[in-house]
Design an enzyme around this catalytic site. Structure first.
Site, PDB file in Angstrom:
ATOM      1  N   LYS A 130      24.458   6.903   4.508  1.00  0.00           N
ATOM      2  CA  LYS A 130      24.051   5.857   3.553  1.00  0.00           C
ATOM      3  C   LYS A 130      24.677   6.154   2.201  1.00  0.00           C
ATOM      4  CE  LYS A 130      19.415   5.595   5.313  1.00  0.00           C
ATOM      5  NZ  LYS A 130      18.018   5.870   4.978  1.00  0.00           N
ATOM      6  N   CYS A 159      17.754   5.598  -2.449  1.00  0.00           N
ATOM      7  CA  CYS A 159      17.355   6.246  -3.713  1.00  0.00           C
ATOM      8  C   CYS A 159      18.387   7.258  -4.215  1.00  0.00           C
ATOM      9  CB  CYS A 159      16.001   6.918  -3.548  1.00  0.00           C
ATOM     10  SG  CYS A 159      15.797   7.813  -2.010  1.00  0.00           S
ATOM     11  N   GLN A 213      16.012  16.635  -2.194  1.00  0.00           N
ATOM     12  CA  GLN A 213      15.202  15.419  -2.241  1.00  0.00           C
ATOM     13  C   GLN A 213      13.704  15.663  -2.053  1.00  0.00           C
ATOM     14  OE1 GLN A 213      18.817  13.024  -0.111  1.00  0.00           O
ATOM     15  NE2 GLN A 213      16.889  11.918  -0.132  1.00  0.00           N
ATOM     16  N   HIS A 216      14.272  13.261  -7.120  1.00  0.00           N
ATOM     17  CA  HIS A 216      15.419  13.792  -6.377  1.00  0.00           C
ATOM     18  C   HIS A 216      16.400  14.446  -7.349  1.00  0.00           C
ATOM     19  CE1 HIS A 216      13.973  11.824  -2.915  1.00  0.00           C
ATOM     20  NE2 HIS A 216      14.850  10.848  -2.765  1.00  0.00           N
ATOM     21  N   THR A 230       0.821  -1.219   0.000  1.00  0.00           N
ATOM     22  CA  THR A 230       0.000   0.000   0.000  1.00  0.00           C
ATOM     23  C   THR A 230       0.853   1.266   0.000  1.00  0.00           C
ATOM     24  OG1 THR A 230      -0.016  -0.139   2.392  1.00  0.00           O
ATOM     25  CG2 THR A 230      -1.951  -1.019   1.249  1.00  0.00           C
TER      26      THR A 230
END
Ligand code: A2P
Length: 349
Positions: A223, A132, A159, A252, A15
């Site tokens: 990250k 991402c 972003q 982004h 979802t």
């Protein structure tokens, strides 16, 4: 369409902002599906979702949900992946995980197919889909690394809120409306749902994505730094990042400064290289005001690169502007690409 010759698939977080795009992408790629389980939280159990013209009923994700599943795509948050991905693997599934739960685990490949598809060969059941912002950056940098060598990367990101999920998209829209209507509002989601303070994102820019670490960088920044080194197999690469959230729904953008190993390369050579590289669309024509923008990349699978300039002080330094749909190449499309690579390599039985 379910086919008897296809795969038994589960989507966890069906979802969510990314889960929805995963389903859309599987459909668009006509991925052969023999059976499909749509899993989410107990809150969604019993709700219906359409896929390929058929109606599916959402189920609560539990360990037993993965009985008979060959392929499980996870995008329901790190804690759910930590709890349920091993359960799926135990039952024989290959997991493609879109959270940060396993990305830096030494036994888990972290894969962007344009860069390190071969790393898929050494998995232990779980394959991690990178962050991402990292994905779109390494797609743009890998051809440069291969041809000219790469020494240093400094990136600042711009972003979109969809990277923080469906609730952040709603927050941006509700806040924007409230501000325009002179109504009160209380920020509740951004910058980080689980952090102490919340700030408005509408008409703002927030220099915090994910929680702060002891070294003063945010987890999102770390990250980008750590994942880039792992994907490109360059432990010694100098990487630094500043990650900023903007009131953009999807897409982004990144301003990237790089230093290469050669000092006799010009902008035209870089443009020619990137123009013909996998997954990249070059949009770089300043005379005609052509450059990538998030509004133009929504719904597209490519990474768009433009504004390529040589540094004014360093002949081995270049600046690039890189934009991509964070829900597609940054998440759902990269995950489905990983799945297609597994099929191509004969690794999905
Ligand atoms: P649900 O809609 O039932 O809450 P997003 O990143 O857009 O916020 O989406 C998060 C996804 O993760 C949603 O599909 C959400 O389902 C799912 N999710 C959240 N908590 C759980 C949970 N405890 N178990 C399984 N799925 C979860």
């Amino acid at each position: 369409m379910e086919t008897s010759s296809g795969y038994h698939v589960a989507v966890v977080g069906a979802t969510g902002a990314v889960g929805q795009q995963m389903l859309q992408t599987l459909q668009e790629r006509s991925f052969p599906i023999a059976s499909l389980k749509l899993l989410a939280s107990a809150r969604s159990a019993g709700k219906k979702i359409m896929f390929n013209g058929s109606e599916y009923t959402l189920e609560e994700a539990r360990p037993e949900s993965f009985e008979g599943v060959q392929l499980a795509l996870f995008s329901a948050g790190g804690s759910i992946s930590k709890k349920l991905a091993p359960e799926a693997v135990k039952r024989g599934a290959i997991v493609v995980d879109n959270t940060s739960a396993y990305r830096m685990d030494g036994r888990t490949p972290l894969v962007v197919p344009e860069v390190n598809e071969e790393d898929l060969r050494n998995h232990n059941g779980i394959i991690a889909n990178p962050n991402c912002s990292t994905i779109q950056m390494v797609v743009a940098l890998e051809p440069i690394r291969k041809k000219y060598g790469l020494k240093k990367v400094i990136v600042s990101t711009y972003q979109a809120v969809s990277g923080a999920g469906a609730s952040a998209i709603n927050e941006l829209k509700d806040q924007s409306r409230a501000i325009l209507d002179n109504k009160d509002y209380t920020p509740e989601v951004l910058p980080v749902a689980g952090d102490e303070k919340h700030y408005p994102i509408a008409f703002n820019a927030i220099p915090q994505i994910d929680k702060f670490q002891e070294n003063g960088y945010t987890f999102e920044e770390m990250k980008m730094i750590n994942e880039t080194k792992k994907i490109m197999h360059m432990e010694k690469l100098e990487v630094s990042a500043t990650c900023v959230r903007l009131p953009v729904e999807t897409g982004h953008s990144e301003s990237i400064y790089i230093e290469i190993d050669q000092d006799n390369v010009n902008v035209e050579e870089l443009k020619n290289l990137l123009k013909d590289s996998p997954g990249i669309v070059l949009e770089d024509d300043p005379a005609n005001q052509v450059y990538p923008m998030p509004a133009h990349c929504v719904g597209k699978r490519d990474v768009f690169v433009g504004r390529i300039r040589q540094d004014l002080d360093r002949p081995y330094g270049f600046h690039l502007w890189v934009v991509s749909d964070n829900l597609l190449k940054g998440a759902a499309w990269n995950s489905v690409q990983i799945v297609e690579s597994l099929v191509k390599l004969g690794m999905l039985k």
